[in-house]
Design a protein around this motif. Structure first.
Motif: not given
Length: 124
Positions: A32, A43, A45, A47-48, A51-52
């Motif tokens: 990221s 913003k 993807k 990063v998310y 996190v998941a």
């Protein structure tokens, strides 16, 4: 197969799984960082996805901690660094030095010793 051995193998699988998930979280955080501002990074993807993976690793960690002592599980989480080295070398093409290899060997030896102590008496 003896029930104790099945228990040990499931715990080892849980430890390997939780460390893999944690390492993947860090890997996607690294991916990221191609943005130049914190907003661009936020913003991304990746990063998310990171996190998941971290969240899944935390859940796996809790499940393993239900079965094994904290004094065994937490030190064995250092296996995350081994996964990280594999990803950094194979995917990110980062340099793999002799010093890093020695570090990985030390981590794996330590994990074996913690595992031997933590599983002592479970397999008869």
């Amino acid at each position: 197969m003896h029930n104790g051995m099945i228990f040990v193998l499931s715990c080892v699988g849980g430890i390997l799984g939780m460390t893999l998930l944690g390492s993947l979280g860090g890997f996607f955080f690294k991916r990221s960082t191609s943005g130049t501002t914190i907003w661009e990074i936020a913003k991304s993807k990746f990063v998310y996805i990171g996190v998941a993976f971290y969240l899944a690793g935390a859940v796996a960690n809790i499940l393993v901690l239900k079965q094994l002592p904290y004094s065994v599980v937490y030190p064995m989480s250092a296996i995350t660094y081994v996964w990280s080295m594999v990803f950094s070398r194979l995917i990110l093409k980062e340099k793999f030095t002799r010093q890093k290899l020695i570090g990985i060997i030390a981590i794996l030896i330590g994990a074996v010793f913690f595992g031997m102590d933590g599983f002592a008496g479970l397999v008869k």
